[in-house]
Motif scaffolding. Structure first.
Motif, short mmCIF file in Angstrom:
data_model
loop_
_atom_site.label_atom_id
_atom_site.label_comp_id
_atom_site.label_asym_id
_atom_site.label_seq_id
_atom_site.Cartn_x
_atom_site.Cartn_y
_atom_site.Cartn_z
N LEU A 1 0.85 -1.20 0.00
CA LEU A 1 0.00 0.00 0.00
C LEU A 1 0.87 1.24 0.00
N THR A 2 0.62 2.16 -0.95
CA THR A 2 1.35 3.42 -1.01
C THR A 2 0.57 4.51 -0.28
N PHE A 3 1.24 5.64 -0.06
CA PHE A 3 0.58 6.74 0.62
C PHE A 3 -0.53 7.38 -0.22
N ASP A 4 -0.51 7.17 -1.54
CA ASP A 4 -1.60 7.70 -2.35
C ASP A 4 -2.67 6.64 -2.58
N HIS A 5 -2.74 5.65 -1.64
CA HIS A 5 -3.85 4.68 -1.53
C HIS A 5 -3.86 3.63 -2.64
N ARG A 6 -2.75 3.42 -3.32
CA ARG A 6 -2.70 2.35 -4.31
C ARG A 6 -2.34 1.04 -3.60
N LEU A 7 -3.16 0.02 -3.80
CA LEU A 7 -2.95 -1.29 -3.17
C LEU A 7 -2.74 -2.34 -4.25
N VAL A 8 -1.56 -2.95 -4.26
CA VAL A 8 -1.17 -3.90 -5.30
C VAL A 8 -0.75 -5.21 -4.65
N ILE A 9 -1.12 -6.34 -5.28
CA ILE A 9 -0.68 -7.66 -4.85
C ILE A 9 0.50 -8.09 -5.72
N PHE A 10 1.63 -8.42 -5.09
CA PHE A 10 2.83 -8.84 -5.80
C PHE A 10 3.15 -10.30 -5.48
N SER A 11 3.76 -10.97 -6.47
CA SER A 11 4.21 -12.36 -6.29
C SER A 11 5.57 -12.51 -6.94
N SER A 12 6.43 -13.31 -6.30
CA SER A 12 7.77 -13.51 -6.87
C SER A 12 7.79 -14.68 -7.85
N GLN A 13 6.73 -15.48 -7.88
CA GLN A 13 6.67 -16.67 -8.73
C GLN A 13 7.91 -17.53 -8.49
#
Length: 671
Positions: free
Chosen positions: A132-144
């Motif tokens: 989560l960034t301070f400008d409210h962007r929420l991203v799901i990451f995976s390293s595979q």
């Protein structure tokens, strides 16, 4: 050379957030910085020679664009300028989430938080990361499969914004309407639930006080593996500042408990049905006074008498004691205590009856919990860190590893420093928590208890290795079995895995060039091979007991069983035992499984039982789970002992192979 059980990583990125450090179930540290997310992956391998931690570093950069939650068209902009007074208009134009003046703005140069999911979330059994960034962007990451490359799986902030598009103001909205909409879709806090039904729930705390729940189905590979579960509206209409899930599910694994703290100081407990969207959410207020002291951190812990909730508000720590009755939490008592810190708490983590907390004034404390009936007593002890005394420091996050052996702390200078001389100001300290005596007791408990599986002792193995490197054997009672090979078959899988790990470690420290080097190497290799055979037999017995319960076996399943049977036939009769041989004959007869041959990857000929000793190299390329030779990519390799395994797609439909994500010889992750 660094001291045993201590490690310091220096980074050049600054940190602007609290709760900046998060430790995953698969031993990865995530640090939220101004320039991105720094990932430190603990390398647990007997082939390391240094008596300290070794981390593989990777990095998730900042988003390339700012997230704009509301975009104006020219007509809306003109209308707002006419209708609004000048102060409201300029106040709105300063909102970074609202592109009122239509200019390109850089993304916030900071991540607010990064939280790991439960294990098993990706296609290799590892965790995925919610950032989560301070400008409210929420991203799901995976390293595979890669250590270094992180892949964006989905952007939850955009997905939720699209779902709420019908509520978006149109025509000629007022500044109040715009703020109401933006607060509805702006995420300020995140928290993962415990694993539930081969998945987990991610809670998003919104700027308007609502809680949005997203249900994930493991493995998380695309947006189709996630759906919005429910939206829990709040009566407070205040930004959420902290959230924490209770570590266990209640009411026969159907109900989850989420603690929610707000900027106003109010705290609620939510009882949520995790399986269905039906039914109301039970909201239990635990702190109703709006003294405007922000809740900075929250944490659940379990003791013998029941759950305890810690709530940090500046220098105050609110302690709530509950009991579980009828599938719900009931508040028994509450208490307000103060630690040694004056500035707000920046992180909380727990290990059994001890809570560790960090604060902005550079204090690291251990709070020991003692309960007398319904009265909770907290004793604070300051923990020193080896920081540079030339600077003042602030601790911006703290986290403990899953098995409770390691403590990680993130620190940044709070005093002025010359950035040309001090180019890597951010420090991440990792250390072993216990002293030597307590560590021995903890290791023995982990090895002997039946509650912890082989892959659950990766942390103890790393601690064990570090002390071995300086000549200190913490588990002599277990390693003494090396000279008693006739008793290996009676040992547990964990004890056998520890002995094999011990041998792999001391093999790296056999003096080179000595007169006895060759003799010691051969003896060690022989013992490693023999213990590996005993571990494989344990694995085969487990597989056969599950496979024989199936009415029908597919071609792939029969092939795997035939490889296992061929392997057993090549072992001495005293090692395999008459019972296992009888079980093999029973399965061969019931499922019509024929003996299989396999082509040698060295000479291309077929391998028969009598020829097996001529192809010893195949032992190292044999899959530790299926006994099929890994002749070509893709295949997996154990991150700990380097054993090989076939790709997961090969055994995806084979339900009777246990723990497909982990090595059968040491419990390491197969990547």
């Amino acid at each position: 050379m660094a001291a045993v059980g201590q490690h310091v990583t220096s980074l050049d990125q600054g940190v602007s957030t609290i709760k900046a450090l998060s430790w995953s179930d698969d031993n990865r540290l995530a640090l939220s910085t101004d320039g991105g997310i720094q990932i430190l992956e603990l390398q647990n391998s007997p082939y390391q020679l240094d008596p300290t931690f070794s981390f593989y570093k990777s990095f998730i950069p900042l988003p390339t664009e700012s997230l704009v939650l509301f975009e104006f068209n020219q007509k809306q902009r003109d209308s707002l300028k006419i209708k609004s007074n000048l102060n409201d208009y300029y106040k709105l134009s300063l909102e970074r989430d609202i592109n009122l003046v239509q200019i390109d703005r850089p993304a916030f140069r900071a991540y607010k938080s990064a939280e790991w999911s439960p294990a098993g979330a990706d296609n290799l059994g590892r965790c995925v990361l919610a950032a989560l960034t301070f400008d409210h962007r929420l991203v799901i990451f995976s390293s595979q499969r890669s250590h270094a490359k992180w892949v964006k799986v989905m952007d939850l902030s955009v997905m939720y914004s699209n779902l709420m598009n019908e509520n978006k103001p149109d025509k000629q909205p007022s500044s109040a309407t715009i703020h109401q909409y933006v607060n509805q879709i702006a995420t300020t806090e995140i928290s993962w639930s415990p694993a539930v039904q081969a998945g987990a729930i991610l809670a998003m705390g919104m700027k308007n006080g609502a809680v949005v729940l997203w249900k994930f189905k493991f493995p998380v590979l695309s947006e189709s593996d996630c759906e919005m579960f429910r939206v829990i509206e709040s009566t407070h209409n205040v930004q959420i500042s902290s959230m924490s899930w209770y570590t266990s599910l209640l009411d026969q694994n159907q109900k989850g408990v989420l603690a929610v703290g707000y900027h106003s100081g109010v705290c609620d407990i939510l009882h949520i049905n995790m399986l269905t969207q039906e039914g109301a959410v039970d909201v239990c207020p635990v702190h109703t006074e709006t003294e405007l002291i922000e809740v900075s951190c929250m944490l659940w812990t379990d003791i013998q008498t029941g759950p305890i909730l810690f709530v940090c508000k500046e220098c105050y720590i609110l302690v709530y004691m509950f009991n579980i009755k009828g599938g719900c939490m009931k508040l028994l008592s509450q208490k307000t205590v103060m630690g040694e810190h004056i500035f707000p708490c920046t992180g909380l983590c727990v290990r059994e009856n001890a809570v560790f907390l960090s604060s902005k004034d550079g204090l690291l404390q251990k709070a020991t919990i003692q309960v007398d009936r319904n009265n909770v007593n907290i004793e604070f002890t300051e923990i020193p860190l080896p920081v540079d005394s030339a600077y003042e420091w602030t601790y911006c996050g703290i986290s403990v590893s899953k098995s409770g052996y390691y403590l990680g702390v993130a620190a940044v200078p709070s005093s002025f420093f010359d950035h040309l001389k001090f180019k890597h100001p951010t420090k991440v300290f990792v250390s072993i928590i216990d002293n030597d005596q307590d560590l021995k007791k903890r290791l023995e408990k982990h090895i002997r208890t039946d509650e912890v599986s082989l892959h659950g002792i990766r942390e103890p193995l790393e601690v064990f290795r570090q002390y071995l490197c300086v000549g200190d054997n913490l588990l002599p009672a277990v390693t003494d079995y090396i000279s008693r090979g006739d008793q290996w078959s009676s040992l547990s899988v964990k004890a056998l895995g520890l002995i094999r790990y011990f041998l792999l470690t001391i093999k790296q420290h056999i003096p080179k060039g000595s007169d006895t080097e060759l003799e010691e190497q051969n003896l060690t290799n022989s013992n490693i091979s023999k213990i590996g055979d005993v571990l494989r037999l344990h694995h085969i017995r487990s597989c056969l007991e599950k496979a024989r319960k199936h009415k029908h076996l597919e071609i792939t399943e029969k092939l795997i069983l035939s490889r296992m049977f061929n392997w057993v036939e090549k072992r001495p009769a005293s090692l395999a035992g008459a019972k296992l041989k009888a079980r093999i004959r029973e399965i061969q007869r019931n499922y019509d499984i024929q003996s299989a041959t396999e082509s040698c990857q060295i000479c291309g000929g077929y391998i028969l039982s009598m020829q097996y000793t001529l192809h010893v190299r195949l032992q190292s390329s044999m899959c530790c789970q299926t006994f099929i030779t890994c002749q070509s990519a893709p295949y997996r390799k154990c991150a700990t002992c380097r054993a090989l395994a076939v790709d997961l797609t090969t055994i995806a439909d084979v339900s009777w192979i246990p723990d497909k994500f982990y090595c059968t010889l040491c419990g390491g992750l197969l990547l």
